[in-house]
Motif scaffolding. Structure first.
Motif, PDB file in Angstrom:
ATOM      1  N   GLY A 271       0.830  -1.201   0.000  1.00 57.05           N
ATOM      2  CA  GLY A 271       0.000   0.000   0.000  1.00 57.05           C
ATOM      3  C   GLY A 271       0.862   1.247   0.000  1.00 57.05           C
ATOM      4  O   GLY A 271       1.857   1.329   0.731  1.00 57.05           O
ATOM      5  N   ILE A 272       0.488   2.213  -0.823  1.00 53.24           N
ATOM      6  CA  ILE A 272       1.287   3.433  -0.967  1.00 53.24           C
ATOM      7  C   ILE A 272       1.461   4.148   0.365  1.00 53.24           C
ATOM      8  O   ILE A 272       2.584   4.460   0.785  1.00 53.24           O
ATOM      9  CB  ILE A 272       0.637   4.371  -2.003  1.00 53.24           C
ATOM     10  CG1 ILE A 272       0.653   3.715  -3.390  1.00 53.24           C
ATOM     11  CG2 ILE A 272       1.362   5.717  -2.048  1.00 53.24           C
ATOM     12  CD1 ILE A 272      -0.100   4.491  -4.450  1.00 53.24           C
ATOM     13  N   GLN A 273       0.376   4.403   1.074  1.00 56.65           N
ATOM     14  CA  GLN A 273       0.457   5.150   2.325  1.00 56.65           C
ATOM     15  C   GLN A 273       1.119   4.332   3.425  1.00 56.65           C
ATOM     16  O   GLN A 273       1.931   4.846   4.198  1.00 56.65           O
ATOM     17  CB  GLN A 273      -0.943   5.588   2.772  1.00 56.65           C
ATOM     18  CG  GLN A 273      -0.944   6.547   3.954  1.00 56.65           C
ATOM     19  CD  GLN A 273      -0.171   7.826   3.678  1.00 56.65           C
ATOM     20  OE1 GLN A 273      -0.207   8.354   2.563  1.00 56.65           O
ATOM     21  NE2 GLN A 273       0.549   8.315   4.681  1.00 56.65           N
ATOM     22  N   SER A 274       0.781   3.054   3.502  1.00 55.03           N
ATOM     23  CA  SER A 274       1.350   2.193   4.547  1.00 55.03           C
ATOM     24  C   SER A 274       2.863   2.103   4.427  1.00 55.03           C
ATOM     25  O   SER A 274       3.585   2.116   5.429  1.00 55.03           O
ATOM     26  CB  SER A 274       0.735   0.792   4.475  1.00 55.03           C
ATOM     27  OG  SER A 274      -0.643   0.829   4.765  1.00 55.03           O
ATOM     28  N   ARG A 275       3.365   2.032   3.209  1.00 58.30           N
ATOM     29  CA  ARG A 275       4.817   1.926   3.032  1.00 58.30           C
ATOM     30  C   ARG A 275       5.509   3.257   3.324  1.00 58.30           C
ATOM     31  O   ARG A 275       6.642   3.279   3.793  1.00 58.30           O
ATOM     32  CB  ARG A 275       5.156   1.431   1.619  1.00 58.30           C
ATOM     33  CG  ARG A 275       4.757  -0.030   1.410  1.00 58.30           C
ATOM     34  CD  ARG A 275       5.416  -0.640   0.186  1.00 58.30           C
ATOM     35  NE  ARG A 275       6.869  -0.686   0.282  1.00 58.30           N
ATOM     36  CZ  ARG A 275       7.551  -1.593   0.982  1.00 58.30           C
ATOM     37  NH1 ARG A 275       6.916  -2.530   1.666  1.00 58.30           N
ATOM     38  NH2 ARG A 275       8.871  -1.566   1.002  1.00 58.30           N
ATOM     39  N   LYS A 276       4.836   4.362   3.062  1.00 57.72           N
ATOM     40  CA  LYS A 276       5.412   5.666   3.398  1.00 57.72           C
ATOM     41  C   LYS A 276       5.568   5.832   4.905  1.00 57.72           C
ATOM     42  O   LYS A 276       6.484   6.515   5.376  1.00 57.72           O
ATOM     43  CB  LYS A 276       4.531   6.787   2.844  1.00 57.72           C
ATOM     44  CG  LYS A 276       4.639   6.988   1.343  1.00 57.72           C
ATOM     45  CD  LYS A 276       3.765   8.144   0.887  1.00 57.72           C
ATOM     46  CE  LYS A 276       3.901   8.370  -0.616  1.00 57.72           C
ATOM     47  NZ  LYS A 276       3.030   9.477  -1.090  1.00 57.72           N
ATOM     48  N   GLU A 277       4.684   5.207   5.671  1.00 57.25           N
ATOM     49  CA  GLU A 277       4.702   5.346   7.126  1.00 57.25           C
ATOM     50  C   GLU A 277       5.664   4.376   7.805  1.00 57.25           C
ATOM     51  O   GLU A 277       5.874   4.452   9.015  1.00 57.25           O
ATOM     52  CB  GLU A 277       3.286   5.133   7.669  1.00 57.25           C
ATOM     53  CG  GLU A 277       2.303   6.213   7.223  1.00 57.25           C
ATOM     54  CD  GLU A 277       0.865   5.889   7.599  1.00 57.25           C
ATOM     55  OE1 GLU A 277       0.631   4.771   8.122  1.00 57.25           O
ATOM     56  OE2 GLU A 277      -0.013   6.736   7.361  1.00 57.25           O
ATOM     57  N   MET A 278       6.267   3.470   7.049  1.00 59.20           N
ATOM     58  CA  MET A 278       7.204   2.500   7.618  1.00 59.20           C
ATOM     59  C   MET A 278       8.521   3.159   8.017  1.00 59.20           C
ATOM     60  O   MET A 278       8.918   4.179   7.448  1.00 59.20           O
ATOM     61  CB  MET A 278       7.518   1.394   6.594  1.00 59.20           C
ATOM     62  CG  MET A 278       6.383   0.471   6.257  1.00 59.20           C
ATOM     63  SD  MET A 278       6.903  -0.730   4.991  1.00 59.20           S
ATOM     64  CE  MET A 278       8.099  -1.720   5.925  1.00 59.20           C
ATOM     65  N   GLU A 279       9.212   2.566   8.983  1.00 57.97           N
ATOM     66  CA  GLU A 279      10.580   2.977   9.268  1.00 57.97           C
ATOM     67  C   GLU A 279      11.438   2.608   8.065  1.00 57.97           C
ATOM     68  O   GLU A 279      11.263   1.539   7.470  1.00 57.97           O
ATOM     69  CB  GLU A 279      11.113   2.282  10.520  1.00 57.97           C
ATOM     70  CG  GLU A 279      10.444   2.736  11.806  1.00 57.97           C
ATOM     71  CD  GLU A 279      11.088   2.109  13.027  1.00 57.97           C
ATOM     72  OE1 GLU A 279      12.242   1.629  12.907  1.00 57.97           O
ATOM     73  OE2 GLU A 279      10.449   2.082  14.086  1.00 57.97           O
ATOM     74  N   ASN A 280      12.362   3.481   7.721  1.00 61.72           N
ATOM     75  CA  ASN A 280      13.137   3.308   6.496  1.00 61.72           C
ATOM     76  C   ASN A 280      13.879   1.973   6.461  1.00 61.72           C
ATOM     77  O   ASN A 280      13.953   1.317   5.421  1.00 61.72           O
ATOM     78  CB  ASN A 280      14.133   4.460   6.343  1.00 61.72           C
ATOM     79  CG  ASN A 280      14.875   4.404   5.020  1.00 61.72           C
ATOM     80  OD1 ASN A 280      14.282   4.492   3.956  1.00 61.72           O
ATOM     81  ND2 ASN A 280      16.191   4.242   5.085  1.00 61.72           N
TER      82      ASN A 280
END
Length: 338
Positions: free
Chosen positions: A22-31
């Protein structure tokens, strides 16, 4: 790496485990976790493309995930396009399982060249060391294979710079003269800029050894694959001043040992009969200042190589005996020039 080969016939099925989609879910992940997941699925996809046909299966960690609603993820989409732009990828969802499908290549597709995550073959472009693109690397290797290596570099010729512009030949001559010195003065200006044949760095003292080990493979690869060059460690890029580094933080013998170890481990490919090793010279110049502890500038001269020097093994994968294996440099090059 968490990838399982489930089946190989009639087509390959690789299970890359759980992943955040998911676009948003992956943006919110720790790098750190985003990069790790990206790497795992990209390795599986690389092996799948090199196999020819099949699917990569991943299971979404998101219980309410919808491929149509949430997408895959910007970082994943970018990585997929970079690894093999011509590959037609199809995404399908079955409950929480998402399948990335690779169709057989058309006759005008890759031509049997290996899908590759990172080529790790560098060249100089202006004052920078840049990784060769797939097409540039292929042309570079094919030319050498046809010629049996590269001829020694003829001495550069050209006019002296005018109107304050430094030509490559002049910069290289200034760097060569600087390289011959044994003692330097702290905070003194040095007379040359960075160029195709010259690069210099001034790292934080505490991280000097770590940073040198990070940049050395690509810098040596780039110089060796172009026309050779000089790397100076202990010169301030912004102020163009001699700063040096103190032995108590990084002893010259320790740094020299690490440089030798790093260079000798670089993968090389030969097309010539001589099969020479990478030629380089490493020296340390004392940097003096009244009332201050002596420091050093590390100077490295890398010669133009007869064939090809990689910064690391090409990052390209295939399936062999129901396991994922990384191509050796020799295997990868043979496929590139076939």
């Amino acid at each position: 790496m968490n990838i399982t080969v489930e089946t190989t016939k009639p087509a390959l099925l690789l299970d890359a485990g759980e992943i955040t989609l998911g676009i948003q879910s992956r943006k919110e992940m720790e790098n750190h976790y985003r990069v790790k997941e990206n790497r795992n699925i990209l390795t599986a996809l690389c092996a799948l493309i090199n196999f020819g046909e099949g699917k990569v299966k991943v299971q979404s960690k998101n219980p309410d995930y919808s491929l149509a609603k949430h997408g895959v993820g910007d970082d994943l989409e970018t990585s997929f396009k970079n690894i093999w732009p011509s590959t037609p990828l199809v995404f399908k969802q079955d409950q929480l399982n998402v399948f990335i499908c690779v169709q057989p290549q058309s006759p005008d597709g890759s031509g049997g060249k290996p899908a590759t995550i990172a080529i790790n073959l560098f060249m100089r472009n202006g004052a920078s060391s840049v990784e060769m693109s797939f097409d540039v690397a292929q042309e570079f290797l094919e030319k050498m294979a046809g010629a049996g290596g590269r001829s020694p570099l003829a001495r550069l010729k050209g006019k002296r710079p005018g109107d304050g512009l430094q030509e490559e030949v002049h910069v290289q001559e200034l760097a060569a003269a600087f390289f011959k010195q044994s003692k330097l003065t702290k905070m003194e200006k040095f007379p040359f800029s960075e160029s195709k044949n010259v690069e210099y760095k001034s790292f934080e003292t505490k991280k000097l050894l770590q940073r040198v080990k990070e940049i050395l493979p690509r810098t040596v690869s780039a110089f060796a694959n172009t026309d050779g060059g000089y790397l100076f460690i202990g010169l301030d890029e912004k102020e163009q001043q001699i700063v040096g580094f103190e032995a108590k933080n990084c002893h010259p013998k320790c740094l020299e040992s690490e440089i030798e170890k790093c260079i000798r481990q670089l993968p090389v490919t030969h097309f010539c009969e001589e099969r020479e090793k990478i030629k380089y010279t490493c020296k340390f110049m004392e940097v003096h200042k009244p009332g201050a502890v002596c420091s050093y500038v590390c100077a490295l001269r890398v010669e133009r190589f007869c064939c090809a020097v990689f910064a690391a093994e090409p990052d390209s994968w295939h399936v062999e005996d129901n396991h994922l294996k990384r191509f050796t440099t020799e295997e990868w090059v043979n496929q590139m020039i076939a």
